[in-house]
Scaffold this motif. Structure first.
Motif, PDB file in Angstrom:
ATOM      1  N   ALA A 188      -2.439   2.065  -4.554  1.00 43.62           N
ATOM      2  CA  ALA A 188      -1.881   3.411  -4.456  1.00 43.62           C
ATOM      3  C   ALA A 188      -2.984   4.421  -4.164  1.00 43.62           C
ATOM      4  O   ALA A 188      -3.974   4.488  -4.892  1.00 43.62           O
ATOM      5  N   LEU A 189      -2.793   5.182  -3.087  1.00 38.48           N
ATOM      6  CA  LEU A 189      -3.759   6.206  -2.677  1.00 38.48           C
ATOM      7  C   LEU A 189      -3.277   7.544  -3.221  1.00 38.48           C
ATOM      8  O   LEU A 189      -2.464   8.224  -2.616  1.00 38.48           O
ATOM      9  N   ALA A 208      -4.487  -0.789   5.301  1.00 38.27           N
ATOM     10  CA  ALA A 208      -3.792  -2.049   5.572  1.00 38.27           C
ATOM     11  C   ALA A 208      -4.536  -2.866   6.622  1.00 38.27           C
ATOM     12  O   ALA A 208      -4.708  -4.081   6.471  1.00 38.27           O
ATOM     13  N   SER A 234      -5.316  14.640   1.531  1.00 44.59           N
ATOM     14  CA  SER A 234      -4.349  13.913   2.368  1.00 44.59           C
ATOM     15  C   SER A 234      -3.766  14.836   3.437  1.00 44.59           C
ATOM     16  O   SER A 234      -3.547  14.403   4.573  1.00 44.59           O
ATOM     17  N   TRP A 285      -0.479  -8.208   8.301  1.00 44.14           N
ATOM     18  CA  TRP A 285      -0.069  -6.818   8.048  1.00 44.14           C
ATOM     19  C   TRP A 285       1.154  -6.522   8.901  1.00 44.14           C
ATOM     20  O   TRP A 285       1.176  -6.794  10.096  1.00 44.14           O
ATOM     21  N   ILE A 289       0.872  -1.169   0.000  1.00 41.74           N
ATOM     22  CA  ILE A 289       0.000   0.000   0.000  1.00 41.74           C
ATOM     23  C   ILE A 289       0.910   1.219   0.000  1.00 41.74           C
ATOM     24  O   ILE A 289       1.839   1.310   0.801  1.00 41.74           O
ATOM     25  N   TYR A 290       0.632   2.148  -0.915  1.00 38.60           N
ATOM     26  CA  TYR A 290       1.517   3.289  -1.074  1.00 38.60           C
ATOM     27  C   TYR A 290       0.701   4.572  -1.182  1.00 38.60           C
ATOM     28  O   TYR A 290      -0.397   4.588  -1.732  1.00 38.60           O
ATOM     29  N   GLY A 291       1.265   5.640  -0.663  1.00 36.75           N
ATOM     30  CA  GLY A 291       0.648   6.957  -0.745  1.00 36.75           C
ATOM     31  C   GLY A 291       1.433   7.914   0.123  1.00 36.75           C
ATOM     32  O   GLY A 291       2.335   7.513   0.865  1.00 36.75           O
ATOM     33  N   LYS A 311      -2.858   4.929   4.507  1.00 27.29           N
ATOM     34  CA  LYS A 311      -2.211   3.640   4.225  1.00 27.29           C
ATOM     35  C   LYS A 311      -2.410   2.631   5.354  1.00 27.29           C
ATOM     36  O   LYS A 311      -2.788   1.488   5.101  1.00 27.29           O
ATOM     37  N   SER A 312      -2.157   3.043   6.567  1.00 30.89           N
ATOM     38  CA  SER A 312      -2.271   2.111   7.699  1.00 30.89           C
ATOM     39  C   SER A 312      -3.720   1.706   7.940  1.00 30.89           C
ATOM     40  O   SER A 312      -4.007   0.542   8.242  1.00 30.89           O
ATOM     41  N   ASP A 343       2.453  -1.295   4.581  1.00 26.19           N
ATOM     42  CA  ASP A 343       1.792   0.001   4.415  1.00 26.19           C
ATOM     43  C   ASP A 343       2.774   1.139   4.155  1.00 26.19           C
ATOM     44  O   ASP A 343       2.705   2.188   4.782  1.00 26.19           O
ATOM     45  N   GLY A 344       3.665   0.937   3.208  1.00 27.21           N
ATOM     46  CA  GLY A 344       4.602   1.984   2.819  1.00 27.21           C
ATOM     47  C   GLY A 344       5.843   1.377   2.198  1.00 27.21           C
ATOM     48  O   GLY A 344       6.073   0.166   2.305  1.00 27.21           O
TER      49      GLY A 344
END
Length: 176
Positions: free
Chosen positions: A87-88, A21, A95, A32, A9-11, A17-18, A68-69
């Protein structure tokens, strides 16, 4: 999606992200591994990048995971093994607003973040403020997500421009 067992998970900071996740882990029954727990020691002491990389490599050798990253010293590791990148890619205002709201909540409640660490007014007002990091990192994170999505050699990338689209996708996922 049902075949995805290794999910990155990316953003940018504050995108969620968390939170995502945790939701995916529960929904799909996948483990996770919160990145903050792997990167920070008590007292906000950063784990040396070589050790961060070793920790991430160990996780990514497993058959199932959600991370989460992904950061500069080891971003290539999960990308090489991920079945899917979520991807967020939310607008900056969204954000940043989420990050500001979360930061203020954590300041007010003293909520523990990772390994006994908490946000403080001093950290929020410092040159290393997560709010400043958001501003500095936003454009790079956005370009990176979009480049990953356009790269046919990489893992599939689901790019979400707003939380409603993400929620629609989540609603269609199987449960464990």
């Amino acid at each position: 999606m049902t075949a995805a067992r290794r999910i990155l998970i990316y953003g940018v900071y504050g995108a969620g992200k968390s939170t995502l996740a945790a939701r995916l882990a529960q929904r799909l029954g996948l483990p996770w591994y919160p990145v903050d727990d792997l990167l920070w020691l008590p007292g906000w002491v950063e784990v040396p990048v070589a050790e961060q990389r070793r920790r991430i490599e160990e996780i990514c050798r497993r058959d199932t995971w959600i991370i989460d990253g992904a950061y500069h010293g080891w971003r290539d590791v999960p990308l090489a093994r991920a079945d899917l990148v979520v991807a967020l890619d939310y607008p900056r205002w969204r954000s940043f607003w989420r990050l500001l709201r979360r930061t203020l909540r954590r300041l007010g409640t003293g909520e523990m973040i990772c390994n006994g660490n908490r946000e403080s007014l001093g950290s929020v007002l410092s040159g290393d403020s997560i709010l400043l990091w958001h501003v500095a990192a936003f454009g790079r994170a956005r370009r990176r997500m979009r480049a990953w999505q356009a790269d046919p050699a990489g893992p599939p990338v689901l790019l979400f421009a707003n939380p409603a689209a993400l929620d629609d996708w989540l609603a269609g996922l199987p449960t464990r």
